[in-house]
Every structure is written in structure tokens, then in C-alpha cells.
Design a protein around this motif. Structure first.
Motif, mmCIF file in Angstrom:
data_model
loop_
_atom_site.group_PDB
_atom_site.id
_atom_site.type_symbol
_atom_site.label_atom_id
_atom_site.label_comp_id
_atom_site.label_asym_id
_atom_site.label_seq_id
_atom_site.Cartn_x
_atom_site.Cartn_y
_atom_site.Cartn_z
ATOM 1 N N ASP A 66 18.002 -32.106 79.971
ATOM 2 C CA ASP A 66 18.894 -32.790 80.919
ATOM 3 C C ASP A 66 18.116 -33.305 82.129
ATOM 4 O OD1 ASP A 66 21.086 -32.333 79.297
ATOM 5 O OD2 ASP A 66 21.731 -30.532 80.366
ATOM 6 N N GLU A 67 17.159 -32.517 82.597
ATOM 7 C CA GLU A 67 16.335 -32.936 83.731
ATOM 8 C C GLU A 67 15.523 -34.180 83.371
ATOM 9 O OE1 GLU A 67 12.813 -31.158 86.687
ATOM 10 O OE2 GLU A 67 13.391 -30.064 84.866
ATOM 11 N N ALA A 68 14.939 -34.190 82.169
ATOM 12 C CA ALA A 68 14.141 -35.343 81.734
ATOM 13 C C ALA A 68 14.994 -36.609 81.720
ATOM 14 C CB ALA A 68 13.546 -35.076 80.357
ATOM 15 N N ILE A 69 16.195 -36.495 81.190
ATOM 16 C CA ILE A 69 17.091 -37.656 81.129
ATOM 17 C C ILE A 69 17.494 -38.098 82.538
ATOM 18 C CG2 ILE A 69 19.368 -38.443 80.357
ATOM 19 C CD1 ILE A 69 19.023 -36.491 77.953
ATOM 20 N N ARG A 70 17.778 -37.128 83.401
ATOM 21 C CA ARG A 70 18.235 -37.440 84.769
ATOM 22 C C ARG A 70 17.162 -38.161 85.577
ATOM 23 N NH1 ARG A 70 19.013 -32.700 86.080
ATOM 24 N NH2 ARG A 70 17.273 -32.287 87.494
ATOM 25 N N ILE A 71 15.895 -37.777 85.429
ATOM 26 C CA ILE A 71 14.835 -38.383 86.242
ATOM 27 C C ILE A 71 14.210 -39.606 85.561
ATOM 28 C CG2 ILE A 71 14.322 -36.139 87.287
ATOM 29 C CD1 ILE A 71 11.735 -36.083 85.627
ATOM 30 N N GLY A 72 14.671 -39.936 84.358
ATOM 31 C CA GLY A 72 14.148 -41.106 83.664
ATOM 32 C C GLY A 72 12.816 -40.893 82.989
ATOM 33 N N ALA A 73 12.543 -39.674 82.568
ATOM 34 C CA ALA A 73 11.292 -39.399 81.862
ATOM 35 C C ALA A 73 11.366 -39.934 80.440
ATOM 36 C CB ALA A 73 11.000 -37.901 81.844
ATOM 37 N N ASP A 74 10.267 -40.486 79.978
ATOM 38 C CA ASP A 74 10.178 -40.972 78.596
ATOM 39 C C ASP A 74 9.523 -39.956 77.681
ATOM 40 O OD1 ASP A 74 11.133 -43.789 79.018
ATOM 41 O OD2 ASP A 74 9.412 -43.793 80.374
ATOM 42 N N LEU A 75 8.930 -38.927 78.265
ATOM 43 C CA LEU A 75 8.193 -37.943 77.471
ATOM 44 C C LEU A 75 8.247 -36.585 78.144
ATOM 45 C CD1 LEU A 75 6.183 -37.316 75.097
ATOM 46 C CD2 LEU A 75 4.336 -37.929 76.683
ATOM 47 N N ILE A 76 8.462 -35.553 77.345
ATOM 48 C CA ILE A 76 8.310 -34.166 77.777
ATOM 49 C C ILE A 76 7.040 -33.632 77.128
ATOM 50 C CG2 ILE A 76 9.248 -31.817 77.682
ATOM 51 C CD1 ILE A 76 12.055 -33.087 77.471
ATOM 52 N N ILE A 77 6.142 -33.108 77.929
ATOM 53 C CA ILE A 77 4.985 -32.375 77.404
ATOM 54 C C ILE A 77 5.240 -30.904 77.676
ATOM 55 C CG2 ILE A 77 2.527 -31.903 77.634
ATOM 56 C CD1 ILE A 77 2.072 -34.804 78.240
ATOM 57 N N ALA A 78 5.254 -30.106 76.608
ATOM 58 C CA ALA A 78 5.607 -28.697 76.738
ATOM 59 C C ALA A 78 4.588 -27.826 76.019
ATOM 60 C CB ALA A 78 7.005 -28.446 76.180
ATOM 61 N N HIS A 79 4.580 -26.559 76.401
ATOM 62 C CA HIS A 79 3.706 -25.578 75.760
ATOM 63 C C HIS A 79 4.369 -24.994 74.518
ATOM 64 C CE1 HIS A 79 0.371 -22.893 75.472
ATOM 65 N NE2 HIS A 79 1.063 -21.806 75.753
ATOM 66 N N HIS A 80 5.671 -24.819 74.580
ATOM 67 C CA HIS A 80 6.416 -24.222 73.467
ATOM 68 C C HIS A 80 7.143 -25.306 72.680
ATOM 69 C CE1 HIS A 80 6.458 -20.409 76.136
ATOM 70 N NE2 HIS A 80 5.393 -20.422 75.347
ATOM 71 N N ALA A 81 7.065 -25.215 71.379
ATOM 72 C CA ALA A 81 7.511 -26.280 70.486
ATOM 73 C C ALA A 81 9.029 -26.448 70.458
ATOM 74 C CB ALA A 81 7.015 -26.009 69.070
ATOM 75 N N MET A 82 9.449 -27.698 70.298
ATOM 76 C CA MET A 82 10.847 -28.018 70.020
ATOM 77 C C MET A 82 11.146 -27.758 68.549
ATOM 78 S SD MET A 82 13.659 -29.182 71.385
ATOM 79 C CE MET A 82 15.237 -29.304 70.543
ATOM 80 N N ILE A 83 10.215 -28.115 67.689
ATOM 81 C CA ILE A 83 10.373 -27.917 66.250
ATOM 82 C C ILE A 83 9.235 -27.018 65.780
ATOM 83 C CG2 ILE A 83 10.475 -29.043 63.996
ATOM 84 C CD1 ILE A 83 11.337 -31.615 65.470
ATOM 85 N N PHE A 84 9.561 -25.806 65.366
ATOM 86 C CA PHE A 84 8.540 -24.882 64.888
ATOM 87 C C PHE A 84 8.761 -24.534 63.421
ATOM 88 C CE2 PHE A 84 6.117 -20.974 64.491
ATOM 89 C CZ PHE A 84 4.955 -21.323 65.170
ATOM 90 N N LYS A 85 9.976 -24.164 63.070
ATOM 91 C CA LYS A 85 10.314 -23.899 61.671
ATOM 92 C C LYS A 85 10.904 -25.158 61.048
ATOM 93 C CE LYS A 85 11.299 -19.014 62.597
ATOM 94 N NZ LYS A 85 12.319 -17.941 62.547
ATOM 95 N N ALA A 86 10.879 -25.203 59.717
ATOM 96 C CA ALA A 86 11.425 -26.364 59.007
ATOM 97 C C ALA A 86 12.898 -26.549 59.351
ATOM 98 C CB ALA A 86 11.258 -26.182 57.503
ATOM 99 N N VAL A 87 13.289 -27.791 59.648
ATOM 100 C CA VAL A 87 14.671 -28.105 59.979
ATOM 101 C C VAL A 87 15.399 -28.521 58.703
ATOM 102 C CG1 VAL A 87 16.184 -29.605 61.326
ATOM 103 C CG2 VAL A 87 14.008 -28.826 62.300
#
Length: 378
Positions: A60-81
Motif C-alpha cells: 500500500d505504501e508503494a502504491i501511495r508514494i508512486g513507486a514502480d519497484l519494491i526491492i526487498a530482502h524477503h521474497a514475495m514468491i518463495f513456494k510454487a503458486v
């Protein structure tokens, strides 16, 4: 509204800049790193740095501030979806990211292992001296670069490869060995030789330059060499070496500036790592000097800390029996939680923003203000 004259990096270019510090090749084989969501060719006007990418508050913060990319340490997708149901919390988060065209890039164990990455930052926060790797994962691959240069351009090429990162042996840079000799060649039809004429055998005073490169800087060194070399066709060789290069691995071990009791050290950790509470294993009055630290969850590495002579080991998510076993062997523990890895974000911001500025991009790098710590204390 952005300036129409602004020049933004693409998501791919931002990722490439980060990989100068933490190449994907450093990641553990089981890890999921790199771009997980988004179009790599999309411009990145603003990049949000966060410890976690799967936290809805961060999205939500990324969308609110107009970010085009999130760089994170912990994965969004780790196990098979298997399914993406938008009536589930996970599916809703994916939907938000895709609908807002916010990319997600993950730097996990590669950033843990990297020189200047999370564990070096943590060691710096505790002011550790004589810092070494806690547990080796691998070493950089070393290669011998040999290039033949006309004597007139010997110094120019030698300096170019050294400035590009060749020739590092320990704390010595620009290490080379230089041997004079005679180079021979016949320029054939269609050539435009720097020295000599088509069809004639030429003999030229040349210097053989030998130096060391790594698998990480090889391409940059060769590019610098070719740029500085005067020949139309450059003669050079690259040989793999059996000797081991720089040790790379997880965690760090080093010495405190001065001795502390375990309780004093735990209080010091809380202040330096930005946490309100820390769990302690061991006598509170035990004097500690040598410290091992590993960001995130590192309970299984306590025997490595003991082997490296640590008096105390700092890591998160320590379970009961691991604590008992370490204590029985005389190793003290401080558990400040997993979320301490967030202290890397300002340093990562400084690195990436400097890279954007260096390459002439107007991309803005910001640190998330969302608290992703799931635990509270009563």
C-alpha cells in the motif's frame, strides 16, 4: 507529477546496479532471488526499499508514494503458486501489485553473503574489528589475464586494467607482471592495422602483461583493456586458476572495541540494532569480547561461532534446544529478533542512490516507513 525531461532507469537497470554489490550468483541454490513480479523494461521513477515484500502495508505504501519497484530482502514468491485467489490475503496482495504495475525484486542470501551486504552492515553496527566470514559458502573464482601490448601503450593498458579492478591480491591492488618480447603478425586484406602494412610481416616490441581477475570483474576489466588497447584485434588469454580467491559466506565474526558483560552487550545490541527487547542465553555477568553475528535466522550456525572463538553469538529466531546446546558448550547467545535486518536499508539506499546518480538517472530510492515486525511484547 514527474518532470518530462527526467531520465529514469528501467527496473532492469536498477537491478543491475544492485547486482554490482550482490550478484545473483552469490545466492544459495535453494533461494528465490531476482525480479519476481513486473516488467524489467518498465521505467522505475521511484524505488521503495523494504525488508519484506509480502507485507500489505508495504505494498500500500508503494502504491501511495508512486513507486514502480519494491526491492526487498524477503521474497514475495518463495513456494510454487498453485492458485491466485483474490479473496485470499496472498492473492489480494498479488492483485494489488499487478494492478498498480509495481514490480518486486528480491535480494536475499546474495545480499547476506555479499561484501558490504547485510552481515557486514550488522558487524559495522556493533563496531566489530578484524571482521571475518563466519561460515564459508564459496570463494570467488580467480583467473589469470594475459594481454600483449605494444611497448608504446604498455603503461596505458596496465593502468586501465588495474583501475577496472584487476590485480587485487589481498589488500594490494594493480598487481601485474610485465615481460618484454617481440610480437609478429601479417595484416591481411580488409584490415586497418595500427602498426604495419597489409601483406607485410611486422615485428613489434611488445609487453606481456599478466594479472589476476575474478569471475565478478572479468567483463569490466576486459572492456577497459579493449578500450585502452590500440590494436584492431587484441591478443589476450584467460586461464582458470586453482588457487582460491576471496572467501564469501554467511555471518561475520569479529572483536568488540572493548570487553563487556553479556548484559551490557545485550543492551548495546538493542541500541545499535534498533530493537526494544532481546533474549539472552548465558550468565549475565560473563565477559564477552569476540562476537559472531548472522542476520535473520541463524541458530544452526552456533557451532561455527564456537569454532571461530566467539564468546557470544547474535542471531534471530533461536529455538529452545539450540539455546540449551550452545549454552552447554559455553557459548552465550543474544537474540534480538529477525527484523534487525532492517538496519541494512539506509546503507542500501545510499549505495543505490549513488549508483543512480553515477549513471545519470533521476530514479529516487526511498526506505519504507512501514513497520513489518509481527511481534510485540507485553
Amino acid at each position: 507529477m514527474s518532470n518530462p525531461n527526467s531520465h529514469y532507469a528501467t527496473i532492469r537497470q536498477v537491478a543491475s546496479a544492485l547486482e554490482e554489490m550482490a550478484p545473483l550468483t552469490l545466492a544459495e541454490s535453494w533461494d528465490k532471488v531476482g525480479l519476481q513480479i513486473g516488467d524489467p523494461n518498465r521505467p522505475a521513477r521511484k524505488v521503495l526499499l523494504s525488508l519484506d515484500s509480502n507485507d500489505e502495508g508495504v505494498i500500500d505504501e508503494a502504491i501511495r508514494i508512486g513507486a514502480d519497484l519494491i526491492i526487498a530482502h524477503h521474497a514475495m514468491i518463495f513456494k510454487a503458486v498453485q492458485t491466485i485467489r483474490t479473496d485470499s490475503p496472498y492473492g489480494r496482495k498479488l492483485q494489488k501489485l499487478l494492478a498498480a504495475q509495481v514490480g518486486v525484486y528480491v535480494a536475499h542470501t546474495n545480499l547476506d553473503i555479499a561484501e558490504g551486504g547485510i552481515n557486514d552492515i550488522l558487524a559495522g553496527r556493533l563496531h566489530l574489528e578484524n571482521v571475518k566470514v563466519l561460515s564459508r559458502v564459496h570463494n570467488t573464482r580467480l583467473k589469470k589475464l594475459v594481454v600483449f601490448v605494444p611497448a608504446t601503450h604498455h603503461e596505458l593498458v596496465r593502468k586501465a586494467v588495474g583501475d577496472a579492478g584487476a590485480g587485487w591480491i589481498g589488500n594490494y591492488s594493480h598487481c601485474t607482471f610485465n615481460t618484454p618480447g617481440t610480437g609478429t603478425f601479417v595484416p591481411r586484406e580488409g584490415t586497418n592495422p595500427f602498426i604495419g602494412e597489409q601483406g607485410n610481416l611486422e615485428q613489434v616490441d611488445e609487453v606481456r602483461i599478466e594479472t589476476i581477475v575474478t569471475d565478478r570483474n572479468q567483463d569490466a576489466v576486459i572492456a577497459a583493456m579493449l578500450e585502452a588497447h590500440p590494436y584492431e584485434e587484441v591478443a589476450y588469454d584467460i586461464y582458470p586458476l586453482e588457487i582460491m580467491g576471496q572467501e564469501l559466506g554467511v555471518g561475520r565474526v569479529g572483536d568488540l572495541v572493548q570487553d563487556m558483560t553479556l548484559e551490557q552487550f545485550a543492551q548495546f545490541c538493542k541500541g545499535q540494532l534498533g530493537v526494544e527487547h532481546a533474549r539472552i542465553v548465558g550468565p549475565h555477568d560473563r565477559v564477552v569480547r569476540r562476537v559472531a553475528i548472522l542476520g535473520g535466522s541463524g541458530e544452526e550456525y552456533w557451532p561455527e561461532a564456537l569454532k571461530k572463538g566467539a564468546d557470544v553469538y547474535v542471531t534471530g529466531d533461536i529455538r529452545y534446544h539450540y539455546a540449551q546446546d550452545a549454552l552447554a558448550e559455553g557459548l552465550c547467545l543474544v537474540d534480538p529478533g529477525h527484523n534487525t535486518e532492517k538496519v541494512c536499508l539506509p546503507a542500501l539506499q545510499a549505495f543505490l542512490q549513488a549508483k543512480m546518480n553515477e549513471y545519470g538517472y533521476d530514479t529516487e530510492i526511498v526506505v519504507s516507513e512501514t513497520n513489518t515486525e509481527p511481534f510485540s511484547f507485553v
